[in-house]
Design a protein around this motif. Structure first.
Motif, short mmCIF file in Angstrom:
data_model
loop_
_atom_site.label_atom_id
_atom_site.label_comp_id
_atom_site.label_asym_id
_atom_site.label_seq_id
_atom_site.Cartn_x
_atom_site.Cartn_y
_atom_site.Cartn_z
N PRO A 1 3.32 20.05 -1.30
CA PRO A 1 3.37 19.42 0.03
C PRO A 1 2.05 18.73 0.33
N PRO A 2 2.04 17.76 1.24
CA PRO A 2 0.80 17.05 1.57
C PRO A 2 -0.34 17.98 1.99
N SER A 3 -0.01 19.13 2.57
CA SER A 3 -1.05 20.05 3.04
C SER A 3 -1.97 20.53 1.93
N LEU A 4 -1.49 20.54 0.66
CA LEU A 4 -2.36 20.96 -0.43
C LEU A 4 -3.57 20.04 -0.54
N PHE A 5 -3.38 18.78 -0.19
CA PHE A 5 -4.45 17.80 -0.36
C PHE A 5 -5.42 17.78 0.82
N GLY B 1 0.78 -1.23 0.00
CA GLY B 1 0.00 0.00 0.00
C GLY B 1 0.81 1.28 0.00
N PHE B 2 2.10 1.21 0.33
CA PHE B 2 2.92 2.42 0.38
C PHE B 2 3.22 2.92 -1.03
N VAL B 3 3.16 4.23 -1.20
CA VAL B 3 3.38 4.85 -2.51
C VAL B 3 4.62 5.72 -2.41
N ARG B 4 5.69 5.29 -3.05
CA ARG B 4 6.96 6.00 -2.96
C ARG B 4 7.55 6.19 -4.35
N GLY B 5 8.37 7.22 -4.49
CA GLY B 5 9.05 7.47 -5.75
C GLY B 5 8.20 8.19 -6.77
N THR B 6 7.06 8.74 -6.37
CA THR B 6 6.19 9.47 -7.28
C THR B 6 6.65 10.93 -7.42
N MET C 1 5.46 8.28 7.61
CA MET C 1 5.29 7.07 6.82
C MET C 1 5.13 7.38 5.34
N GLY C 2 4.41 8.45 5.03
CA GLY C 2 4.21 8.84 3.65
C GLY C 2 2.82 8.52 3.14
N TRP C 3 2.69 8.48 1.81
CA TRP C 3 1.40 8.23 1.18
C TRP C 3 1.09 6.73 1.13
N ILE C 4 -0.17 6.41 1.41
CA ILE C 4 -0.63 5.02 1.41
C ILE C 4 -1.92 4.94 0.60
N ALA C 5 -2.02 3.91 -0.26
CA ALA C 5 -3.19 3.74 -1.12
C ALA C 5 -4.28 2.96 -0.39
N PHE C 6 -5.51 3.51 -0.43
CA PHE C 6 -6.68 2.87 0.18
C PHE C 6 -7.77 2.73 -0.87
N ASP C 7 -8.32 1.53 -1.00
CA ASP C 7 -9.46 1.29 -1.89
C ASP C 7 -10.64 0.88 -1.03
N HIS D 1 -10.94 3.90 -9.61
CA HIS D 1 -10.49 5.03 -8.80
C HIS D 1 -10.33 4.55 -7.36
N TRP D 2 -9.37 5.15 -6.67
CA TRP D 2 -9.20 4.89 -5.24
C TRP D 2 -8.59 6.15 -4.62
N ALA D 3 -8.12 6.05 -3.40
CA ALA D 3 -7.59 7.23 -2.71
C ALA D 3 -6.21 6.93 -2.15
N GLU D 4 -5.45 8.00 -1.91
CA GLU D 4 -4.21 7.91 -1.15
C GLU D 4 -4.29 8.91 -0.02
N ALA D 5 -3.81 8.52 1.14
CA ALA D 5 -3.82 9.41 2.30
C ALA D 5 -2.40 9.49 2.87
#
Length: 279
Positions: free
Chosen positions: A97-101, A87-92, A216-222, A207-211
């Motif tokens: 910054p995360p705050s934009l989201f 689930g971890f999303v790295r290297g993108t 830890m960083g971004w993690i993909a959730f479906d 479609h899914w989401a990342e939080a």
């Protein structure tokens, strides 16, 4: 896992259309756990594709349609090698910054019902990962996934929550809206879900989401499937909502999509087409 993808979009235009600007987001980027082996775009019209990147770093192509014509076809096809990153999303490519989201949109507006749903999540505020998992589980039980165009005209968060049924994009809107309301950056992802093993079906656009979880960083959730991202997912584009990751933006009319996303070890079957409205 090697995934073969073919995504065809056919759009009906006003009869006699002579000039129209089109933008497509149909080219995935490589990152940790996702390597693009080959990828190509093909058009039904003779024109020059201009590659560019949008504000979020998505790979886009723009072109102009010189008519007269009443039909436009775009085909994206290729192979992607994926690995399970739990689930971890790295290297993108990260332009912001995360705050934009934390920014809500019309499709993720936190209405009273959405805010109440988010507030009812039973997990300590000091444990963001636990809160996100609890949100995914609660949403999976609250909104059933319905068949429908994942890349068409999905429900906003409030409408999806009220209906209790939505396509994967509508469910992702509820997740991102609720996560942001809880103070957790979240973003909307478009991509493909490959057919697993010998299971029936051709895979699909999804479609899914990342939080974002601090340290830890971004993690993909479906939440539609109640799981984090696996090697069966191919990430295509990122945005604040489904409108921001639309695969094709133009002034055309109805469109029809055909998508197949298969395990490279599985035989390719004839794909099924579905009609849907344009965003």
């Amino acid at each position: 896992m090697r995934i073969r993808i073919r995504h065809e979009i056919i759009q009906r235009l006003d009869p006699g259309t002579r000039n129209m600007a089109v933008t497509v987001r149909l080219t995935p980027r490589a990152h940790e756990g996702q390597f693009i082996l080959r990828w190509a775009l093909d058009l039904s019209t003779d024109c020059r594709l201009s590659p560019q990147e949008d504000a979020f770093g998505n790979l886009c192509h723009t072109f102009s349609v010189d008519g007269p014509t009443d039909r436009l076809a775009v085909i994206a096809e290729g192979e992607v090698e994926t690995q399970d990153t739990t689930g971890f999303v790295r290297g993108t490519v990260e332009r912001f910054p995360p705050s934009l989201f934390m920014r809500q949109t019309d499709l993720t507006e936190p209405t009273a019902a959405v805010a109440a749903f988010a507030a009812a999540i039973e997990a300590p505020a000091e444990e963001p990962l636990a809160r996100l998992h609890a949100l995914m589980v609660a949403l999976h039980g609250e909104v059933a996934e319905a068949e429908g165009p994942a890349m068409g005209d999905p429900l906003g968060a409030a409408a999806a929550l009220e209906a209790g049924r939505a396509c994967s994009a509508g469910i992702a809107h509820v997740f991102t809206a609720a996560a942001r309301h809880l103070g957790l950056p979240a973003r909307h992802i478009s991509g493909y879900l490959a057919r697993e093993g010998d299971a029936e079906g051709e895979g699909s656009a999804r479609h899914w989401a990342e939080a974002y979880v601090p340290k830890m960083g971004w993690i993909a959730f479906d939440p539609g499937r109640n799981l984090c991202g696996t090697e069966h997912y191919v990430r295509l584009a990122v945005g604040l909502d489904a409108l921001g990751v639309a695969p094709l933006r133009s002034t055309g009319l109805d469109l029809e999509e055909t998508v197949s996303a298969l395990d490279g070890r599985a035989p390719m079957k004839a794909a099924q087409a579905q009609s849907q409205g344009q965003n």
